[in-house]
Design a protein around this motif. Structure first.
Motif, PDB file in Angstrom:
ATOM      1  N   MET A 108       0.743  -0.986  -0.116  1.00 12.62           N
ATOM      2  CA  MET A 108       0.032  -0.012   0.028  1.00 12.62           C
ATOM      3  C   MET A 108       1.043   1.319  -0.001  1.00 12.62           C
ATOM      4  O   MET A 108       0.510   2.167   0.606  1.00 12.62           O
ATOM      5  N   LEU A 109       2.086   1.023  -0.573  1.00 12.41           N
ATOM      6  CA  LEU A 109       2.951   2.136  -0.447  1.00 12.41           C
ATOM      7  C   LEU A 109       2.729   3.457  -1.408  1.00 12.41           C
ATOM      8  O   LEU A 109       2.865   4.617  -0.672  1.00 12.41           O
ATOM      9  N   ILE A 111      -0.406   5.060  -1.392  1.00  9.80           N
ATOM     10  CA  ILE A 111      -0.964   5.885  -0.474  1.00  9.80           C
ATOM     11  C   ILE A 111      -0.475   6.213   0.805  1.00  9.80           C
ATOM     12  O   ILE A 111      -1.131   6.719   1.527  1.00  9.80           O
ATOM     13  N   GLY A 112       0.995   5.817   0.856  1.00  9.48           N
ATOM     14  CA  GLY A 112       1.595   6.133   1.923  1.00  9.48           C
ATOM     15  C   GLY A 112       1.757   5.292   3.305  1.00  9.48           C
ATOM     16  O   GLY A 112       2.154   5.881   4.299  1.00  9.48           O
ATOM     17  N   LEU A 113       1.372   4.208   3.169  1.00 12.19           N
ATOM     18  CA  LEU A 113       1.406   3.096   4.309  1.00 12.19           C
ATOM     19  C   LEU A 113       2.884   2.511   4.088  1.00 12.19           C
ATOM     20  O   LEU A 113       3.023   1.624   3.106  1.00 12.19           O
ATOM     21  N   ASP A 114       3.626   2.639   5.051  1.00 15.09           N
ATOM     22  CA  ASP A 114       5.005   1.835   4.999  1.00 15.09           C
ATOM     23  C   ASP A 114       4.878   0.908   6.256  1.00 15.09           C
ATOM     24  O   ASP A 114       3.919   0.711   6.871  1.00 15.09           O
ATOM     25  N   ILE A 115       6.035  -0.018   6.182  1.00 10.28           N
ATOM     26  CA  ILE A 115       6.264  -0.814   7.075  1.00 10.28           C
ATOM     27  C   ILE A 115       6.302  -0.236   8.423  1.00 10.28           C
ATOM     28  O   ILE A 115       7.013   0.692   8.604  1.00 10.28           O
ATOM     29  N   ASN A 116       5.720  -0.732   9.625  1.00  9.01           N
ATOM     30  CA  ASN A 116       5.763  -0.258  10.813  1.00  9.01           C
ATOM     31  C   ASN A 116       4.503   0.759  11.125  1.00  9.01           C
ATOM     32  O   ASN A 116       4.660   1.369  12.148  1.00  9.01           O
ATOM     33  N   ASP A 117       4.094   1.378  10.096  1.00  6.42           N
ATOM     34  CA  ASP A 117       2.948   2.424  10.276  1.00  6.42           C
ATOM     35  C   ASP A 117       1.942   1.509  11.006  1.00  6.42           C
ATOM     36  O   ASP A 117       1.527   0.633  10.977  1.00  6.42           O
ATOM     37  N   GLU A 118       1.197   2.590  12.110  1.00 10.02           N
ATOM     38  CA  GLU A 118      -0.124   2.006  12.788  1.00 10.02           C
ATOM     39  C   GLU A 118      -1.148   2.328  12.288  1.00 10.02           C
ATOM     40  O   GLU A 118      -1.255   3.731  11.948  1.00 10.02           O
ATOM     41  N   LEU A 119      -2.050   1.264  12.016  1.00  9.62           N
ATOM     42  CA  LEU A 119      -3.444   1.458  11.545  1.00  9.62           C
ATOM     43  C   LEU A 119      -4.365   1.594  12.711  1.00  9.62           C
ATOM     44  O   LEU A 119      -4.402   0.621  13.484  1.00  9.62           O
ATOM     45  N   ILE A 120      -5.318   2.394  12.836  1.00 11.51           N
ATOM     46  CA  ILE A 120      -6.546   2.480  13.578  1.00 11.51           C
ATOM     47  C   ILE A 120      -7.500   1.727  12.752  1.00 11.51           C
ATOM     48  O   ILE A 120      -7.994   2.368  11.645  1.00 11.51           O
ATOM     49  N   VAL A 121      -8.150   0.891  13.465  1.00 14.08           N
ATOM     50  CA  VAL A 121      -9.384   0.041  12.483  1.00 14.08           C
ATOM     51  C   VAL A 121     -10.480  -0.211  13.257  1.00 14.08           C
ATOM     52  O   VAL A 121     -10.580  -0.285  14.585  1.00 14.08           O
ATOM     53  N   ASP A 122     -11.599   0.461  12.672  1.00 12.39           N
ATOM     54  CA  ASP A 122     -12.750   0.315  13.360  1.00 12.39           C
ATOM     55  C   ASP A 122     -13.674  -0.835  12.825  1.00 12.39           C
ATOM     56  O   ASP A 122     -14.137  -0.851  11.431  1.00 12.39           O
ATOM     57  N   SER A 159       0.281  -0.597  -4.895  1.00 17.73           N
ATOM     58  CA  SER A 159       1.780  -0.552  -5.387  1.00 17.73           C
ATOM     59  C   SER A 159       1.773  -1.434  -6.549  1.00 17.73           C
ATOM     60  O   SER A 159       1.364  -2.566  -6.662  1.00 17.73           O
ATOM     61  N   PRO A 160       2.619  -1.184  -7.644  1.00 15.89           N
ATOM     62  CA  PRO A 160       2.686  -1.951  -8.895  1.00 15.89           C
ATOM     63  C   PRO A 160       3.300  -3.287  -8.649  1.00 15.89           C
ATOM     64  O   PRO A 160       3.462  -4.246  -9.396  1.00 15.89           O
ATOM     65  N   ASP A 161       4.308  -3.373  -7.354  1.00 17.70           N
ATOM     66  CA  ASP A 161       5.046  -4.559  -7.203  1.00 17.70           C
ATOM     67  C   ASP A 161       4.136  -5.715  -6.574  1.00 17.70           C
ATOM     68  O   ASP A 161       4.410  -6.692  -6.324  1.00 17.70           O
ATOM     69  N   PHE A 162       2.896  -5.358  -6.559  1.00 14.10           N
ATOM     70  CA  PHE A 162       1.939  -6.375  -5.560  1.00 14.10           C
ATOM     71  C   PHE A 162       0.760  -6.363  -6.431  1.00 14.10           C
ATOM     72  O   PHE A 162       0.277  -5.608  -6.931  1.00 14.10           O
ATOM     73  N   PRO A 163       0.357  -7.877  -6.602  1.00 13.10           N
ATOM     74  CA  PRO A 163      -1.045  -8.153  -7.594  1.00 13.10           C
ATOM     75  C   PRO A 163      -2.273  -7.602  -6.591  1.00 13.10           C
ATOM     76  O   PRO A 163      -2.130  -7.910  -5.292  1.00 13.10           O
TER      77      PRO A 163
END
Length: 187
Positions: A108-109, A111-122, A159-163
């Motif tokens: 998801m790079l 849209i700015g999601l990097d490894i170790n970013d923390e997501l708040i999920v509802d 990311s174009p690197d992931f299907p």
């Protein structure tokens, strides 16, 4: 001679054991067996890596500056604090259905999601077209964009690197929650 039987009153060892405080929660009836199985698993097993339930009791207010910050050419700023913001109220809509999870891939790079970013999920939100979601596909978790067109649903990688993930006959998809915020560390 009849035996006298008394009911009620104090008896040593009687009643509920007080190990820790308990809380009643509502869960969908269809998930009861799954939850009971999870609770009976050995404590060392973890189903979702690095998940933290958000504590709805904490209260932290930080100052909120009145002036907005320019992202382009700088402008004179005022040293003026108008109010305070409670981060729980700002970041969390439904504390009882909210959890945090860390990102563990670069799918998801864009849209700015990097490894170790923390997501708040509802988990209480109904997932809609183009929402970022935590999904469970055949018992594997992923974060992707949910795409819905008519009766077709798939998960889009940013990311174009992931299907993208299109589902085959017999695959199971369960949306665990909708991502509402990302917490990113710059240092």
């Amino acid at each position: 001679m009849s035996e006298i039987i008394t009911h009620g009153g104090f008896r040593i060892g009687a009643g509920r054991k007080k190990l820790e405080a308990t809380k009643v929660i509502r869960v969908p009836a269809s998930r009861i067996l799954e939850i009971k199985d999870y609770l009976n698993k050995p404590k060392k097993e973890v189903e979702i890596s690095d998940v933290r339930q958000i504590d709805p009791i904490t209260h932290l207010e930080i100052p909120l500056a009145v002036e907005r910050v320019q992202a382009g050419f700088p402008s004179p700023a005022q040293d003026y604090i108008d109010q305070k913001v409670d981060l729980n109220e700002h970041l969390i809509r439904n504390a009882n259905a909210t959890f945090m999870v860390r990102v563990n891939s670069l799918s998801m790079l864009n849209i700015g999601l990097d490894i170790n970013d923390e997501l708040i999920v509802d988990r209480s939100l109904e997932p809609k077209h183009r929402d970022i979601v935590i999904a469970c596909i055949d018992n594997d978790f992923t974060v992707k964009r949910l795409m819905i067109e008519g009766n077709e649903r798939w998960l889009k990688a940013e990311s174009p690197d992931f299907p993208d993930i299109h589902f085959n006959e017999g695959q199971t998809l369960e949306i665990w929650g909708v991502v509402t915020r990302v917490i990113k560390s710059f240092r």
